[in-house]
Design an enzyme around this catalytic site. Sequence first.
Site, PDB file in Angstrom:
ATOM      1  N   TYR A   1      17.936   0.522  -1.624  1.00  0.00           N
ATOM      2  CA  TYR A   1      16.971  -0.506  -1.210  1.00  0.00           C
ATOM      3  C   TYR A   1      15.578  -0.159  -1.770  1.00  0.00           C
ATOM      4  CZ  TYR A   1      15.329  -4.436   1.569  1.00  0.00           C
ATOM      5  OH  TYR A   1      14.796  -5.639   1.966  1.00  0.00           O
TER       6      TYR A   1
ATOM      7  N   LYS B   1       8.930  -4.041   2.404  1.00  0.00           N
ATOM      8  CA  LYS B   1       9.186  -4.595   3.751  1.00  0.00           C
ATOM      9  C   LYS B   1       8.343  -3.868   4.810  1.00  0.00           C
ATOM     10  CE  LYS B   1      12.216  -7.813   2.719  1.00  0.00           C
ATOM     11  NZ  LYS B   1      11.719  -9.191   2.564  1.00  0.00           N
TER      12      LYS B   1
END
Length: 258
Positions: free
Chosen positions: A158, A165
């Site tokens: 990720y 995020k």
Amino acid sequence: MNDKPLAGKVGLVFGVANKRSIAWAIAKAWHEAGATLIFNYQGERLKENVEELVSEFGEDVALAPCDVSSDEELKTFFDWVKTKTDRVDLLLHSVAFAPKETLAEPFQNTSRENFRVALDISTYSLVALAQHAAPLMTQGGSIVAMTYHGSTKVLPNYNVMGVAKAGLECAARYLAYELGPQNIRVNCISAGPTNTLAARGIKGFGSMLDIVKEKAPLPWKGEAAALAGTGLYLVSDASQFVTGQVLYVDGGYEIMGM
Ligand code: NAD
């Protein structure tokens, strides 16, 4: 209970690419609840797709291009929005991007340029959208952004999106603080792995989804429809004193230690 809790509300939806998009699932819930919706699409490539999808809603819908990395396109989009409505009540930010190699190579190899692009499109865009939308939220409003657990925990591959995020969630808190006095709320939904176009760009996404399916207390299927109810809750009066929060909608995976 009122079956049209969003009747009379106007919502902006950023991030529909196709029928699997999380934005599409939430937009459908907002539409069913009575909201009038205005959509963006990212460039000509997606125009036809999005046009065909939103035609489901009949006449009561509008769409225009807007790439969130361009100040010029943002301005043109919002100038056009102002020709359609004098007020906005709801805004969905369901937009993210990181260059493909950043989601496959070791995080430590992330280049300055790829880091910039990922955080510009996935994080700063929330600030940019709030700058344009907040002045139109003259009767208060609710902004919802989509995030992921990779913001606080390491989920291999990720990578830079985790950093983006984390920034998005933090930006939502600062915006919630500053916009609260105008009765504008800003919250994030942290979605469990969901089978979408963006997700398929992450190396090993299939095993991320399998692990959550196996470990989450609730039966998580990885479908965008699972997010619609929380998307509706966060823009309805039921959540009128909820702001700056990250709500996990992941079948409960987030609570698990192993
Ligand atoms: P998706 O591919 O359907 O949606 C991503 C959207 O971002 C697309 O509509 C794309 O056009 C848009 N976009 C990318 N760059 C853009 C730009 N420069 N300007 C304007 N739009 C741009 O995938 P999705 O999974 O529905 O993603 C929506 C949001 O949900 C993203 O923020 C994503 O990080 C988040 N999310 C997804 C998952 C998942 O597992 N799919 C989990 C948690 C959070």
